[in-house]
Enzyme design. Sequence first.
Site, PDB file in Angstrom:
ATOM      1  N   TYR A  11       0.810  -1.221   0.000  1.00  0.00           N
ATOM      2  CA  TYR A  11       0.000   0.000   0.000  1.00  0.00           C
ATOM      3  C   TYR A  11       0.850   1.281   0.000  1.00  0.00           C
ATOM      4  CZ  TYR A  11      -3.034   3.441   2.431  1.00  0.00           C
ATOM      5  OH  TYR A  11      -3.715   4.560   2.826  1.00  0.00           O
ATOM      6  N   ILE A  12       1.648   1.451   1.033  1.00  0.00           N
ATOM      7  CA  ILE A  12       2.374   2.722   1.162  1.00  0.00           C
ATOM      8  C   ILE A  12       3.558   2.773   0.189  1.00  0.00           C
ATOM      9  CG2 ILE A  12       3.526   4.306   2.766  1.00  0.00           C
ATOM     10  CD1 ILE A  12       1.999   2.859   5.052  1.00  0.00           C
ATOM     11  N   GLY A  36       1.697  -7.957  -0.677  1.00  0.00           N
ATOM     12  CA  GLY A  36       1.547  -6.932  -1.710  1.00  0.00           C
ATOM     13  C   GLY A  36       0.938  -7.506  -2.980  1.00  0.00           C
ATOM     14  N   PHE A  73      10.100  -0.272   3.359  1.00  0.00           N
ATOM     15  CA  PHE A  73       8.692  -0.454   3.759  1.00  0.00           C
ATOM     16  C   PHE A  73       8.372  -1.914   4.056  1.00  0.00           C
ATOM     17  CE2 PHE A  73       8.591   3.157   0.780  1.00  0.00           C
ATOM     18  CZ  PHE A  73       7.922   4.099   1.522  1.00  0.00           C
ATOM     19  N   ASN A  92      10.668 -11.872  10.104  1.00  0.00           N
ATOM     20  CA  ASN A  92      10.489 -11.070   8.884  1.00  0.00           C
ATOM     21  C   ASN A  92      10.868  -9.595   9.084  1.00  0.00           C
ATOM     22  OD1 ASN A  92       9.353 -11.292   6.023  1.00  0.00           O
ATOM     23  ND2 ASN A  92       8.313  -9.464   6.811  1.00  0.00           N
ATOM     24  N   TYR A 140       4.322  -7.119  16.779  1.00  0.00           N
ATOM     25  CA  TYR A 140       4.539  -6.300  15.573  1.00  0.00           C
ATOM     26  C   TYR A 140       5.340  -5.020  15.882  1.00  0.00           C
ATOM     27  CZ  TYR A 140       3.337  -2.709  12.113  1.00  0.00           C
ATOM     28  OH  TYR A 140       3.392  -1.643  11.246  1.00  0.00           O
ATOM     29  N   LYS A 144       9.502  -3.757  15.125  1.00  0.00           N
ATOM     30  CA  LYS A 144       9.887  -2.472  14.519  1.00  0.00           C
ATOM     31  C   LYS A 144      10.880  -1.733  15.417  1.00  0.00           C
ATOM     32  CE  LYS A 144       7.639  -2.320  10.739  1.00  0.00           C
ATOM     33  NZ  LYS A 144       8.100  -1.789   9.479  1.00  0.00           N
TER      34      LYS A 144
END
Length: 323
Positions: A11-12, A36, A73, A92, A140, A144
Amino acid sequence: MKVLVTGGAGYIGSTVSNYFIDRGHEVTIIDNLSTGSIKNLPKKAIFYKNDISNIKAMNKIFIKKKFDIVFHFAALINNEESIKFPKKYYVNNYKKAKVFFDCCIDNNINKFIFSSTAGVYGNRNKKVNENDKLQPMSPYPKSKLKLEKYLIKKKDKVRCVILRYFNVAGSDKKLRCGFNIRKGYNLILNLCAATLKNKTFIINGNDYKTPDGTTIRDYIHVEDLAQIHLLIANLILKKRVFKIFNCGYGNGFSVKEILQKFILISKNKINFKIGKRRNSDIVISIANSQKLVREIKWKPKYNNLNYLLKSSLNWYKKNINLK
Ligand SMILES: NC(=O)c1ccc[n+]([C@@H]2O[C@H](COP(=O)([O-])OP(=O)(O)OC[C@H]3O[C@@H](n4cnc5c(N)ncnc54)[C@H](O)[C@@H]3O)[C@@H](O)[C@H]2O)c1
């Protein structure tokens, strides 16, 4: 400039890629298409279907092509899934990304923009700024934050800006790319499905300590995010920097407020019911984005909830019948 974009079929990444291509820049995309879609890829982008951790393939690309900057991203982004499969997210989003960044640095590529998340702050009752305590509540955002820390350790070797996105919504103006309407799972996507597919919209908890009992988020239009990438990329190419910025408008909207607004703009009835709270859901997430305004003179163009919801709905309408 020549940009390497990981996750550019998402998306981004695809929206930012189109934004750069529209302005004459060269974009190369690496994506393993796990979430994606090939349909999102800009026609003028060079595309390699690779996992970011495939060092052999990456080294081959680096021999052939030179890059001024990398936008990272690529990631798995489903918070609920991360609670069920924490290792998948650790591997991941952190381990593979680390392998990828090490490979870039070994190939003398050392200018990066990294897409992090507001989730690293955890629960706060106020607008958060970049120096606030970090308390991610699920695997999640933890993955990050781990990558943020890895990049901070490389401070002397790299020029890097970490962008902590709040809730990203809306779509490319020309509707060339956008969120995955089948694999997505966010509030606005669920509202689109409720209004166009007659699905029941579930409010996940209405007993939080907020004025109307539902959770509050700061939504930023994806095209404003694309503009931020251009401003930041220009800064990194000019100066030796290592910085962290929040990306949000500084306005919070509750689930009920978004629902009401959505009913108005879609001119449709929406069936909704109150469901259970979700695991590790943040109650209030609003950015203090003054640093971005102060340091890169950011002027958002689309700070308008109506526009943001309409542009999401238009993307959904365009794709609803695609197989
Ligand atoms: N969407 C949001 O509201 C939001 C908010 C905060 C942060 N972010 C961050 O922005 C980034 C982009 O998010 P998005 O909404 O576009 O997600 P997305 O799922 O649409 O895109 C992610 C892309 O990365 C690819 N990918 C994942 N792992 C990969 C790997 N190992 N190798 C190669 N490609 C891989 C996927 O196939 C997908 O195309 C993510 O890093 C996410 O954490 C998004």
